[in-house]
Design an enzyme around this catalytic site. Structure first.
Site, PDB file in Angstrom:
ATOM      1  CB  SER A  30      -0.802  -0.196   1.442  1.00 42.39           C
ATOM      2  OG  SER A  30      -2.069  -1.472   1.480  1.00 42.39           O
TER       3      SER A  30
HETATM    4  N1  SAH Z   1      -0.992  -4.822   3.635  1.00 41.92           N
HETATM    5  C1  SAH Z   1      -0.126  -5.339   3.183  1.00 41.92           C
HETATM    6  C2  SAH Z   1      -1.250  -5.293   1.210  1.00 41.92           C
HETATM    7  C3  SAH Z   1      -1.060  -5.731   0.439  1.00 41.92           C
HETATM    8  S1  SAH Z   1      -2.534  -6.600  -0.803  1.00 41.92           S
HETATM    9  C4  SAH Z   1       1.487  -4.381   3.007  1.00 41.92           C
HETATM   10  O1  SAH Z   1       1.359  -4.033   3.530  1.00 41.92           O
HETATM   11  O2  SAH Z   1       1.634  -5.158   1.939  1.00 41.92           O
HETATM   12  C5  SAH Z   1      -3.817  -6.848  -0.340  1.00 41.92           C
HETATM   13  C6  SAH Z   1      -3.408  -8.549   0.432  1.00 41.92           C
HETATM   14  O3  SAH Z   1      -5.053  -8.919   0.007  1.00 41.92           O
HETATM   15  C7  SAH Z   1      -2.926  -8.897  -0.579  1.00 41.92           C
HETATM   16  O4  SAH Z   1      -1.374  -9.543  -1.040  1.00 41.92           O
HETATM   17  C8  SAH Z   1      -4.214 -10.170  -0.951  1.00 41.92           C
HETATM   18  O5  SAH Z   1      -3.481 -11.901  -2.223  1.00 41.92           O
HETATM   19  C9  SAH Z   1      -4.385 -10.384   0.095  1.00 41.92           C
HETATM   20  N2  SAH Z   1      -5.627 -10.658  -0.191  1.00 41.92           N
HETATM   21  C10 SAH Z   1      -6.770 -10.482  -1.250  1.00 41.92           C
HETATM   22  N3  SAH Z   1      -8.852 -11.241   0.114  1.00 41.92           N
HETATM   23  C11 SAH Z   1      -8.033 -11.548   0.938  1.00 41.92           C
HETATM   24  C12 SAH Z   1      -8.260 -12.902   1.875  1.00 41.92           C
HETATM   25  N4  SAH Z   1      -9.726 -12.795   1.523  1.00 41.92           N
HETATM   26  N5  SAH Z   1      -8.210 -12.549   3.239  1.00 41.92           N
HETATM   27  C13 SAH Z   1      -6.572 -12.235   3.361  1.00 41.92           C
HETATM   28  N6  SAH Z   1      -5.905 -11.581   2.625  1.00 41.92           N
HETATM   29  C14 SAH Z   1      -6.225 -11.760   0.922  1.00 41.92           C
END
Ligand code: SAH
Length: 184
Positions: A30
Site C-alpha cells: 500500500s
Molecule cells: N498490507 C499489505 C497490502 C497487500 S495488498 C502490505 O502492507 O503490503 C492486499 C493483500 O490482500 C494481497 O496480498 C491479497 O492477496 C490479500 N487478500 C485478498 N483477499 C484476501 C482474503 N480474503 N484474506 C486474506 N488476504 C487476502
C-alpha cells in the site's frame, strides 16, 4: 520502517515514493500515506490485539507489530505469506502471527480483536469481520467497487455501530466468501 526491504529488489529505488508498488501475484504494497491513515485511525496504545486482512509484503504488519501487543495477519497467497513471515522473522518480530487463509475471512480462533485493518477492497461491510471485533473495537476497511472505495472506520457498539468515512481510496480486491470471486 525500512520499506525497501518489503519491495522486490529490482524496484528498491522506488521504495520511498509515496505510492503503492507491485509485489508480484497481481498485488501491491500500500501507499505509505494510506498505511499511516489506517494505522492512526485505530489509535493503538501498545496493549492491543490486532487483526490485519491481507499480509501482502508484511509492511503494514511490521508497523502494527511496533505499535500493538499482538498482531494476527491473514493472507490468501501462500508465497506472499511465506516471504513476509521470513522477513518479519529476520527483523526480529516475535509478536506477529501470519496464517494462509482460504475462503473464510479473518482469524476467528483468536477473536475478539481490539482492531481490524483490511488492506484489500470489500464490496460491503463484512458481518464475519464485525463479529470478530470486541465491543468498542475498530474496523478500518475500504468498501466500494473493485475500482474505487471509501475507507470506512467502524466502531463496534453494544447495540449499534458507528461509521466514519476517512476518504476515497483504491485497493486491490478482497477475494473470498464475503467479497469478490477470484476471476470476476
Ligand atoms: N498490507 C499489505 C497490502 C497487500 S495488498 C502490505 O502492507 O503490503 C492486499 C493483500 O490482500 C494481497 O496480498 C491479497 O492477496 C490479500 N487478500 C485478498 N483477499 C484476501 C482474503 N480474503 N484474506 C486474506 N488476504 C487476502
Amino acid at each position: 520502517m525500512p520499506r525497501e526491504l518489503f519491495v522486490p529488489v529490482d524496484i528498491r529505488d522506488s521504495a520511498y515514493d509515496d505510492r503503492p508498488l507491485s509485489i508480484g501475484y497481481g498485488q501491491t504494497i500500500s501507499q505509505p500515506y494510506i498505511v499511516a491513515v489506517m494505522t492512526e485511525a485505530i489509535q493503538l496504545t501498545g496493549k492491543e490485539k490486532v487483526l490485519e486482512i491481507g499480509t501482502g509484503s508484511g509492511y503494514q504488519s511490521a508497523i502494527l507489530g511496533e505499535l500493538a501487543k499482538e498482531v494476527y495477519s491473514t493472507e490468501r497467497i501462500p508465497e506472499l505469506a511465506e516471504a513476509a513471515r521470513k522477513l518479519l522473522d529476520v527483523l526480529g518480530y516475535t509478536n506477529i502471527n501470519i496464517k494462509v487463509t482460504g475462503k473464510d475471512l479473518g482469524w476467528k480462533e483468536n477473536s475478539p480483536y481490539d482492531a481490524i485493518i483490511v488492506t484489500a477492497a470489500a464490496p460491503s461491510l463484512s458481518d464475519t469481520l464485525l463479529n470478530q471485533l470486541a465491543v468498542g473495537a475498530k474496523l478500518v476497511i475500504p468498501v466500494g467497487s473493485r475500482w474505487e472505495q471509501e475507507l470506512l472506520k467502524v466502531t463496534r457498539g453494544e447495540f449499534r455501530n458507528t461509521i466514519e468515512n476517512l476518504g476515497s481510496v483504491r485497493f486491490v480486491p478482497l477475494i473470498g466468501k464475503d467479497a469478490w470471486d477470484e476471476y470476476s
